[in-house]
Enzyme design. Structure first.
Site, PDB file in Angstrom:
ATOM      1  N   SER A  35      41.501  -6.100   5.659  1.00 30.38           N
ATOM      2  CA  SER A  35      40.861  -6.628   6.905  1.00 30.38           C
ATOM      3  C   SER A  35      39.593  -7.235   6.155  1.00 30.38           C
ATOM      4  O   SER A  35      38.355  -6.800   6.702  1.00 30.38           O
ATOM      5  CB  SER A  35      40.378  -5.895   7.947  1.00 30.38           C
ATOM      6  OG  SER A  35      41.522  -5.525   8.314  1.00 30.38           O
ATOM      7  N   ARG A  90      34.422 -10.606  -0.689  1.00 28.46           N
ATOM      8  CA  ARG A  90      33.024  -9.933  -0.171  1.00 28.46           C
ATOM      9  C   ARG A  90      33.598  -8.755   0.483  1.00 28.46           C
ATOM     10  O   ARG A  90      34.476  -8.876   1.239  1.00 28.46           O
ATOM     11  CB  ARG A  90      31.852 -10.878   0.334  1.00 28.46           C
ATOM     12  CG  ARG A  90      32.234 -11.415   1.744  1.00 28.46           C
ATOM     13  CD  ARG A  90      31.189 -12.220   2.232  1.00 28.46           C
ATOM     14  NE  ARG A  90      31.753 -12.704   3.475  1.00 28.46           N
ATOM     15  CZ  ARG A  90      32.296 -13.926   3.618  1.00 28.46           C
ATOM     16  NH1 ARG A  90      32.867 -14.615   2.618  1.00 28.46           N
ATOM     17  NH2 ARG A  90      32.565 -14.235   4.932  1.00 28.46           N
ATOM     18  N   ASP A 147      44.065  -8.607   9.279  1.00 28.87           N
ATOM     19  CA  ASP A 147      44.552  -7.654  10.503  1.00 28.87           C
ATOM     20  C   ASP A 147      44.552  -8.669  11.835  1.00 28.87           C
ATOM     21  O   ASP A 147      45.384  -8.476  12.784  1.00 28.87           O
ATOM     22  CB  ASP A 147      43.508  -6.672  10.996  1.00 28.87           C
ATOM     23  CG  ASP A 147      42.357  -7.152  11.144  1.00 28.87           C
ATOM     24  OD1 ASP A 147      41.842  -7.994  10.485  1.00 28.87           O
ATOM     25  OD2 ASP A 147      41.392  -6.092  11.272  1.00 28.87           O
TER      26      ASP A 147
END
Length: 367
Positions: free
Chosen positions: A49, A64, A102
């Site tokens: 996620s 990131r 997700d």
């Protein structure tokens, strides 16, 4: 959350090992004897996620970290390969078959478990973090090189797009910036980034409340200027504090009073101070829900989903949506403001329980 990539993905692999041992045990050892050294027994759907550049169904490099993670040496590396290396080191005979955000998993899970006349157009996460994936028409995805594989693209009318909307309006061209937002942002490992998420998701709502209360104490507005260790300690409060205050409908706001004494460690507070706290909590929660409703409205308007042959459905997973009192009601208020009450009432919004896990399993099944 800091550390090394080996520590992180080694931990994930160890949890897979625990699952296999708990649920298969000796049967797994028997299965291993019937496979070659490099053969795999299981397919794994990997829910990850965080922002990635996904180049294949089971390939993606980390762009990131968000949600407080800061494992620096993983940035720019393929998360599937790092997990696969740790799985192989434990000889788990498990192949990372699908990499799934997700939100994508939530969309797929909702569409799979909520069949019927509706069309599930989006999967939304409203929990520790927030994000959304939606179904976009292929011609609208200008990032793709449509000339590279024109036949393949022509035969695929739609694609699921992960918006990473937690980073919407990082430039703050639209969203307001309060002094409390600025203080909270300074307490995070990624100041200036994920500014939408820092106003919406569960990881940050408790800290926003703490910042507001601490400031009002400094101004001698609350508790006679008395502070406490929890109220001067960043991240000491979580979203459950807001949920419990929001749910308090007792005449004297006894739950709010108990939170002040037990969580804030303030000996006592007046009824007016409890009302003030309830008002602050309502503002923080309502802003979160209204911002969520606003971006959902923009997505529906962009995709022209409303008014089609089938009613629109949106799957949602996450503790904020599921447990924060009246969150869906407030979110729908924002949608009604943006799109009209008739449109809002025609939209189906429902929980996709453990949608990210179920959706990842579905993706691995067909990968």
């Amino acid at each position: 959350m800091t550390g090394t990539s080996k520590e992180l993905f080694g931990f994930l692999a160890s949890k897979v090992s625990d699952f296999i041992n708990d649920h298969l045990g000796e049967h797994f050892e028997e299965m291993k004897t019937r496979t070659g050294e490099d053969e795999h027994i299981f397919k794994l759907g990997f829910t990850f996620s965080f922002p990635i550049n996904q180049t294949a169904v089971n390939r993606g490099t980390l762009l990131r970290w968000t949600k407080g993670f800061d494992v620096v040496d993983a940035i720019g590396k393929d998360v599937c390969l790092m997990l696969q290396e740790e799985l192989d080191a434990l000889d788990l005979k498990t192949h990372v078959a699908a990499l799934v955000n997700d939100t994508v998993g939530t969309l797929m899970s909702r569409a799979y478990t909520f069949p019927g006349n509706h069309t599930t157009v989006a999967g939304v996460i409203l929990g520790t973090g927030t994000n959304c994936a939606y179904i976009e028409s292929m011609p609208a995805i200008t990032k793709l090189d449509h000339s590279a594989q024109p036949d393949a693209i022509a035969n695929v009318p739609n694609m699921i797009v992960n918006t990473e909307w937690g980073a919407f309006d990082d430039e703050l061209l639209v969203m307001p910036m309060t002094i409390y937002d600025r203080e909270l942002d300074g307490h995070t490992p990624n100041p200036g980034a994920q500014m939408f998420e820092k106003r919406v998701s569960g990881m940050f709502l408790g800290e926003l409340l703490r910042c507001v209360v601490a400031d009002l104490i400094d101004r001698n507005v609350l508790f006679g200027g008395r502070s406490s260790t929890p109220l001067i300690t960043p991240w000491s409060q979580d979203t459950s504090v807001l949920s419990r205050m929001q749910a308090d409908i007792t005449p004297d706001l006894e739950t709010v009073n108990n939170i002040v004494t037990r969580e804030f460690e303030i000996p006592s507070c007046t009824y007016d101070e409890r009302v003030a706290l309830k008002t602050i909590v309502d503002a923080i929660g309502r802003r979160s829900a209204y911002l969520s409703g606003a971006v959902i409205s923009g997505l529906l308007r962009h995709t022209k989903s409303i008014g089609g042959p089938r009613p629109v459905d949106i799957g949602v997973d996450g503790s904020v949506f599921e447990f924060y009192p009246d969150y869906e009601i407030m979110m729908r208020e924002a949608i009604a403001i943006a799109l009209g009450s008739e449109v809002e009432q025609a939209i189906s919004i429902g929980i996709a329980k453990d949608g990210s896990g179920v959706g990842a399993a579905l993706c691995a099944l067909v990968a």
